[in-house]
Motif scaffolding. Sequence first.
Motif, PDB file in Angstrom:
ATOM      1  N   ASP A 210      -9.394  51.409 -56.055  1.00  0.00           N
ATOM      2  CA  ASP A 210      -8.449  51.472 -57.163  1.00  0.00           C
ATOM      3  C   ASP A 210      -9.217  51.171 -58.454  1.00  0.00           C
ATOM      4  O   ASP A 210      -9.834  50.110 -58.580  1.00  0.00           O
ATOM      5  CB  ASP A 210      -7.326  50.451 -56.994  1.00  0.00           C
ATOM      6  N   ILE A 211      -9.194  52.081 -59.409  1.00  0.00           N
ATOM      7  CA  ILE A 211      -9.885  51.874 -60.681  1.00  0.00           C
ATOM      8  C   ILE A 211      -8.912  52.107 -61.833  1.00  0.00           C
ATOM      9  O   ILE A 211      -7.881  52.770 -61.669  1.00  0.00           O
ATOM     10  CB  ILE A 211     -11.101  52.806 -60.834  1.00  0.00           C
ATOM     11  N   GLU A 212      -9.250  51.563 -62.984  1.00  0.00           N
ATOM     12  CA  GLU A 212      -8.420  51.745 -64.179  1.00  0.00           C
ATOM     13  C   GLU A 212      -9.339  52.115 -65.332  1.00  0.00           C
ATOM     14  O   GLU A 212     -10.312  51.421 -65.608  1.00  0.00           O
ATOM     15  CB  GLU A 212      -7.661  50.456 -64.491  1.00  0.00           C
ATOM     16  N   MET A 213      -9.065  53.223 -66.025  1.00  0.00           N
ATOM     17  CA  MET A 213      -9.889  53.677 -67.151  1.00  0.00           C
ATOM     18  C   MET A 213      -9.047  53.675 -68.425  1.00  0.00           C
ATOM     19  O   MET A 213      -7.869  54.029 -68.399  1.00  0.00           O
ATOM     20  CB  MET A 213     -10.418  55.094 -66.885  1.00  0.00           C
ATOM     21  N   LYS A 214      -9.664  53.262 -69.534  1.00  0.00           N
ATOM     22  CA  LYS A 214      -8.990  53.266 -70.828  1.00  0.00           C
ATOM     23  C   LYS A 214      -9.891  53.938 -71.854  1.00  0.00           C
ATOM     24  O   LYS A 214     -11.107  53.770 -71.831  1.00  0.00           O
ATOM     25  CB  LYS A 214      -8.662  51.843 -71.272  1.00  0.00           C
ATOM     26  N   GLU A 261       2.386  56.592 -63.612  1.00  0.00           N
ATOM     27  CA  GLU A 261       2.752  55.270 -63.096  1.00  0.00           C
ATOM     28  C   GLU A 261       3.748  55.398 -61.953  1.00  0.00           C
ATOM     29  O   GLU A 261       3.714  54.632 -60.997  1.00  0.00           O
ATOM     30  CB  GLU A 261       3.363  54.424 -64.221  1.00  0.00           C
ATOM     31  N   ASP A 264       1.922  56.276 -58.852  1.00  0.00           N
ATOM     32  CA  ASP A 264       1.187  55.109 -58.357  1.00  0.00           C
ATOM     33  C   ASP A 264       2.120  54.126 -57.669  1.00  0.00           C
ATOM     34  O   ASP A 264       1.775  53.523 -56.653  1.00  0.00           O
ATOM     35  CB  ASP A 264       0.467  54.434 -59.527  1.00  0.00           C
TER      36      ASP A 264
END
Length: 307
Positions: A210-214, A261, A264
């Motif tokens: 699980d990754i989060e990019m901004k 979202e 997810d």
Amino acid sequence: MAVNPPNLECRMYEAKYPEVDMAVMIQVKNIADMGAYVSLLEYNNIEGMILFSELSRRRIRSVSSLIKVGRQEPVMVLRVDKEKGYIDLSKRRVSEEDIQACEERYNKSKLVHSIMRHVAETMQLDLEDLYIHVGWPLYRKYGHAFEAFKVIVTDPDSVLNSLTREVREIGPDGQEVTRVVPAMTEQVKDALVRNIRRRMTPQPLKIRADIEMKCFQYDGVLHIKEQGIHVLNAAIKACTEAIDLHKGKLTVKEAPRAVSERDDKLLAEHMAKLRADNEEVSGDEETEEEEDTGMGEIDLDNAGVTE
């Protein structure tokens, strides 16, 4: 009349003692004035000793930092007195290559031993007798019984049908004769094959991250989408190439894509439901008498992947 239970204690290998300059797996039992008393785990826990002078090449400031009761680790065999039963060992003389080879051998031998012991216990057999007629002949023929067990998973007859033993009987004329018979009964053979398949058949494994990019620049969302999908496709390509080298196969069930979202959240709910279902199933299953340690840190092909 009481019946004595079968003997379930036995060394892993045919040789009763290790060879000099061989790395062996030990467990520390006691720290004494001169050194540490240890058990040789592959040799039915026979006792050995590591003198303090053989703990480290450097000056010893704290013995407890180098060796602790209960710890398992590879050490080098210095001397073996078979008559007196003395085995002198060294921790400082074992190299990294020795450690790796010893750990690999021990992990394979421990799995073989666990299977053999479980079969002997459930079938009411003497463990050493099972080793004499099954285990040790496989060590001699295949280099390690673990390699034979790998073949047994898919083709047990090609391995086990060649094993025999000699029995002495009184013939019709009253004279003793020697007869060659299969090394084990069909019942024991079935139990052995069943346990080998249960413990050595590879289990499915899923890898998930699980990754989060901004990105806060103009059109940041578009950049994240494009770059993220590009990176994931590159990772899939690299994984495919790597698994092909090991005669495996990678199948893309769903191509990389951007999710909202809501998507997810639905995935998280689905994963939670799967975990709950798995817990219900495992709770209903009957447990084995013996703890199933599985393959531990053994790779069926390379004996080197982690659990």
